[in-house]
Write a protein that holds these residues in place. Structure first.
Motif, PDB file in Angstrom:
ATOM      1  N   HIS A  20       0.807  -1.071   0.045  1.00 19.85           N
ATOM      2  CA  HIS A  20       0.047  -0.007   0.040  1.00 19.85           C
ATOM      3  C   HIS A  20       0.890   1.116  -0.035  1.00 19.85           C
ATOM      4  CE1 HIS A  20       0.925   1.204   4.119  1.00 19.85           C
ATOM      5  NE2 HIS A  20       0.946  -0.104   4.455  1.00 19.85           N
ATOM      6  N   ALA A  21       0.112   2.343  -0.369  1.00 19.46           N
ATOM      7  CA  ALA A  21       1.049   3.657  -0.531  1.00 19.46           C
ATOM      8  C   ALA A  21       0.609   4.472   0.794  1.00 19.46           C
ATOM      9  CB  ALA A  21       1.112   4.322  -1.878  1.00 19.46           C
ATOM     10  N   GLY A  22      -0.295   4.252   1.635  1.00 20.40           N
ATOM     11  CA  GLY A  22      -0.761   4.959   2.664  1.00 20.40           C
ATOM     12  C   GLY A  22       0.131   5.940   3.247  1.00 20.40           C
ATOM     13  N   ASP A  23       1.186   5.490   3.615  1.00 19.94           N
ATOM     14  CA  ASP A  23       2.058   6.438   4.246  1.00 19.94           C
ATOM     15  C   ASP A  23       3.273   6.947   3.484  1.00 19.94           C
ATOM     16  OD1 ASP A  23       3.456   3.841   3.896  1.00 19.94           O
ATOM     17  OD2 ASP A  23       4.330   3.786   5.834  1.00 19.94           O
ATOM     18  N   ILE A  24       3.231   6.905   2.004  1.00 19.63           N
ATOM     19  CA  ILE A  24       3.961   7.386   1.296  1.00 19.63           C
ATOM     20  C   ILE A  24       3.951   8.859   0.819  1.00 19.63           C
ATOM     21  CG2 ILE A  24       5.332   7.016  -1.134  1.00 19.63           C
ATOM     22  CD1 ILE A  24       5.860   4.751   1.243  1.00 19.63           C
ATOM     23  N   THR A  36       2.172  13.291  -9.060  1.00 16.77           N
ATOM     24  CA  THR A  36       1.290  12.515  -9.743  1.00 16.77           C
ATOM     25  C   THR A  36       1.759  10.997  -9.651  1.00 16.77           C
ATOM     26  OG1 THR A  36       1.240  14.355 -11.602  1.00 16.77           O
ATOM     27  CG2 THR A  36       1.012  12.093 -12.314  1.00 16.77           C
ATOM     28  N   HIS A  37       3.087  11.025  -9.244  1.00 23.86           N
ATOM     29  CA  HIS A  37       3.461   9.415  -9.307  1.00 23.86           C
ATOM     30  C   HIS A  37       2.925   8.926  -7.796  1.00 23.86           C
ATOM     31  CE1 HIS A  37       7.389   6.735  -8.435  1.00 23.86           C
ATOM     32  NE2 HIS A  37       6.346   6.124  -8.403  1.00 23.86           N
ATOM     33  N   LEU A  38       2.723   9.559  -6.919  1.00 23.29           N
ATOM     34  CA  LEU A  38       2.136   9.181  -5.714  1.00 23.29           C
ATOM     35  C   LEU A  38       0.508   8.886  -5.937  1.00 23.29           C
ATOM     36  CD1 LEU A  38       1.886   8.493  -2.656  1.00 23.29           C
ATOM     37  CD2 LEU A  38       1.458  11.040  -2.336  1.00 23.29           C
ATOM     38  N   ARG A  39      -0.187   9.663  -6.730  1.00 26.22           N
ATOM     39  CA  ARG A  39      -1.397   9.282  -7.197  1.00 26.22           C
ATOM     40  C   ARG A  39      -1.576   8.049  -8.003  1.00 26.22           C
ATOM     41  NH1 ARG A  39      -2.182  13.981 -10.014  1.00 26.22           N
ATOM     42  NH2 ARG A  39      -3.215  13.102 -11.640  1.00 26.22           N
ATOM     43  N   LEU A  40      -0.687   7.661  -8.809  1.00 26.08           N
ATOM     44  CA  LEU A  40      -0.597   6.475  -9.619  1.00 26.08           C
ATOM     45  C   LEU A  40      -0.484   5.199  -8.713  1.00 26.08           C
ATOM     46  CD1 LEU A  40       1.926   5.000 -10.611  1.00 26.08           C
ATOM     47  CD2 LEU A  40       2.213   6.978 -11.839  1.00 26.08           C
ATOM     48  N   LEU A  41       0.253   5.669  -7.660  1.00 24.38           N
ATOM     49  CA  LEU A  41       0.616   4.453  -6.770  1.00 24.38           C
ATOM     50  C   LEU A  41      -0.900   4.131  -5.901  1.00 24.38           C
ATOM     51  CD1 LEU A  41       4.085   5.064  -5.327  1.00 24.38           C
ATOM     52  CD2 LEU A  41       3.372   3.464  -7.168  1.00 24.38           C
ATOM     53  N   GLN A  42      -1.457   5.231  -5.531  1.00 23.63           N
ATOM     54  CA  GLN A  42      -2.542   5.021  -4.753  1.00 23.63           C
ATOM     55  C   GLN A  42      -3.712   4.626  -5.499  1.00 23.63           C
ATOM     56  OE1 GLN A  42      -2.690   9.233  -3.315  1.00 23.63           O
ATOM     57  NE2 GLN A  42      -1.763   8.788  -1.448  1.00 23.63           N
ATOM     58  N   SER A  77      -4.802  -0.868  -8.725  1.00 25.26           N
ATOM     59  CA  SER A  77      -5.394  -1.691  -8.048  1.00 25.26           C
ATOM     60  C   SER A  77      -4.600  -2.615  -7.048  1.00 25.26           C
ATOM     61  CB  SER A  77      -5.991  -3.083  -9.149  1.00 25.26           C
ATOM     62  OG  SER A  77      -6.979  -2.336 -10.168  1.00 25.26           O
ATOM     63  N   HIS A  78      -3.443  -2.733  -7.506  1.00 22.21           N
ATOM     64  CA  HIS A  78      -2.229  -3.337  -6.452  1.00 22.21           C
ATOM     65  C   HIS A  78      -0.899  -2.650  -6.925  1.00 22.21           C
ATOM     66  CE1 HIS A  78      -4.975  -6.949  -6.229  1.00 22.21           C
ATOM     67  NE2 HIS A  78      -5.211  -6.799  -7.546  1.00 22.21           N
ATOM     68  N   VAL A  79      -0.172  -2.702  -5.775  1.00 22.61           N
ATOM     69  CA  VAL A  79       1.037  -2.185  -5.559  1.00 22.61           C
ATOM     70  C   VAL A  79       1.872  -2.579  -4.674  1.00 22.61           C
ATOM     71  CG1 VAL A  79       0.473  -0.230  -3.765  1.00 22.61           C
ATOM     72  CG2 VAL A  79       2.090   0.154  -5.385  1.00 22.61           C
ATOM     73  N   VAL A  80       2.999  -2.919  -5.237  1.00 16.61           N
ATOM     74  CA  VAL A  80       4.245  -3.364  -4.096  1.00 16.61           C
ATOM     75  C   VAL A  80       5.380  -2.622  -4.215  1.00 16.61           C
ATOM     76  CG1 VAL A  80       5.940  -5.328  -3.581  1.00 16.61           C
ATOM     77  CG2 VAL A  80       3.678  -5.790  -4.805  1.00 16.61           C
ATOM     78  N   LEU A  81       5.735  -1.975  -2.887  1.00 18.96           N
ATOM     79  CA  LEU A  81       6.839  -0.847  -2.878  1.00 18.96           C
ATOM     80  C   LEU A  81       8.056  -1.441  -2.221  1.00 18.96           C
ATOM     81  CD1 LEU A  81       4.452   1.903  -1.534  1.00 18.96           C
ATOM     82  CD2 LEU A  81       5.229   1.706  -3.961  1.00 18.96           C
ATOM     83  N   ALA A  82       9.074  -1.064  -2.554  1.00 21.49           N
ATOM     84  CA  ALA A  82      10.310  -1.539  -1.666  1.00 21.49           C
ATOM     85  C   ALA A  82      10.806  -0.097  -1.185  1.00 21.49           C
ATOM     86  CB  ALA A  82      11.549  -1.845  -3.049  1.00 21.49           C
ATOM     87  N   VAL A  83      10.823  -0.286   0.001  1.00 26.39           N
ATOM     88  CA  VAL A  83      10.993   1.274   0.713  1.00 26.39           C
ATOM     89  C   VAL A  83      12.355   0.902   1.645  1.00 26.39           C
ATOM     90  CG1 VAL A  83      10.435   2.659   2.526  1.00 26.39           C
ATOM     91  CG2 VAL A  83       8.680   1.617   1.170  1.00 26.39           C
ATOM     92  N   ASP A  84      13.284   1.893   1.413  1.00 24.95           N
ATOM     93  CA  ASP A  84      14.787   1.954   2.175  1.00 24.95           C
ATOM     94  C   ASP A  84      14.139   2.292   3.456  1.00 24.95           C
ATOM     95  OD1 ASP A  84      17.088   2.605   3.637  1.00 24.95           O
ATOM     96  OD2 ASP A  84      18.004   3.046   1.764  1.00 24.95           O
ATOM     97  N   ARG A 109       0.925  13.089 -23.284  1.00 21.86           N
ATOM     98  CA  ARG A 109       0.230  12.764 -21.833  1.00 21.86           C
ATOM     99  C   ARG A 109       1.120  11.974 -21.188  1.00 21.86           C
ATOM    100  NH1 ARG A 109      -3.017  15.756 -20.349  1.00 21.86           N
ATOM    101  NH2 ARG A 109      -4.108  14.145 -18.901  1.00 21.86           N
ATOM    102  N   GLN A 110       2.306  12.063 -21.446  1.00 23.61           N
ATOM    103  CA  GLN A 110       3.270  11.129 -20.876  1.00 23.61           C
ATOM    104  C   GLN A 110       3.416  11.657 -19.139  1.00 23.61           C
ATOM    105  OE1 GLN A 110       7.571  11.126 -21.870  1.00 23.61           O
ATOM    106  NE2 GLN A 110       7.158   8.813 -21.777  1.00 23.61           N
ATOM    107  N   SER A 111       3.617  13.029 -18.826  1.00 25.56           N
ATOM    108  CA  SER A 111       3.559  13.369 -17.626  1.00 25.56           C
ATOM    109  C   SER A 111       2.321  13.451 -16.820  1.00 25.56           C
ATOM    110  CB  SER A 111       4.027  14.764 -17.524  1.00 25.56           C
ATOM    111  OG  SER A 111       3.183  15.717 -18.136  1.00 25.56           O
ATOM    112  N   ALA A 112       1.158  13.129 -17.507  1.00 25.45           N
ATOM    113  CA  ALA A 112      -0.384  13.038 -16.786  1.00 25.45           C
ATOM    114  C   ALA A 112      -0.430  14.453 -16.583  1.00 25.45           C
ATOM    115  CB  ALA A 112      -0.309  12.007 -15.523  1.00 25.45           C
ATOM    116  N   GLY A 113       0.043  15.420 -16.959  1.00 26.84           N
ATOM    117  CA  GLY A 113      -0.456  16.980 -16.461  1.00 26.84           C
ATOM    118  C   GLY A 113      -1.650  17.174 -17.275  1.00 26.84           C
ATOM    119  N   GLN A 114      -2.239  18.426 -16.971  1.00 29.95           N
ATOM    120  CA  GLN A 114      -3.239  18.762 -17.563  1.00 29.95           C
ATOM    121  C   GLN A 114      -3.284  19.428 -18.744  1.00 29.95           C
ATOM    122  OE1 GLN A 114      -6.152  17.839 -16.119  1.00 29.95           O
ATOM    123  NE2 GLN A 114      -5.213  16.951 -14.543  1.00 29.95           N
TER     124      GLN A 114
END
Length: 137
Positions: A8-12, A32-38, A41-48, A132-137
């Motif tokens: 999950h990306a809840g605390d990222i 935007t990166h955080l939004r795509l993680l959140q 449907s599924h995410v796996v994160l490697a966190v240092d 649209r690569q940056s997902a910007g408006q």
């Protein structure tokens, strides 16, 4: 380095996502990166856990019934080749293991990596809206 794998990306925070999308001409910003993680449907994160930063991630979108698609797998460039990507793929495939199909598209140079993860080469078709690569408006 101590690595924790999270599903999950809840605390990222956006500040934990610096350094990804290397080589992209118009990459998404950290918010935007955080939004795509959140919103995946599924995410796996490697966190240092020592430096409190994300060092790798994989996302999947799924109907939850038969199929899933893995659009993104990234490990920070300076940490590639240490097995982090393999672990992310393995954990995602385990999460999606009840589904009939798990698909992804990749460049030719990445085919051997995914074959080592038990995936098979097939033909695929894509459409890219590079403006649209940056997902910007």
């Amino acid at each position: 380095m101590a690595i924790e794998y999270k599903t999950h990306a809840g605390d990222i925070t956006p500040g934990m996502l610096e350094g990804f999308f290397a080589g992209w001409p118009d990459p998404p910003d950290c918010e935007t990166h955080l939004r795509l993680l959140q919103q995946s449907s599924h995410v796996v994160l490697a966190v240092d856990t020592e430096e409190k930063r994300v060092i790798g991630f994989i996302t999947a979108v799924s109907d939850g019934v038969l199929s899933a698609y893995i659009p993104l797998l990234e490990v920070l460039p300076e940490l590639q080749g240490r097995g982090i990507g393999q672990t992310l793929v393995r954990r995602m495939i385990e999460k999606l293991g009840n589904l009939y199909m798990i698909d992804l598209c990749c460049d030719d140079g990445l085919v051997p990596f995914y074959e080592q993860q038990g995936m098979h080469r097939v033909n695929g078709m894509i459409l890219r809206n590079y403006d649209r690569q940056s997902a910007g408006q």
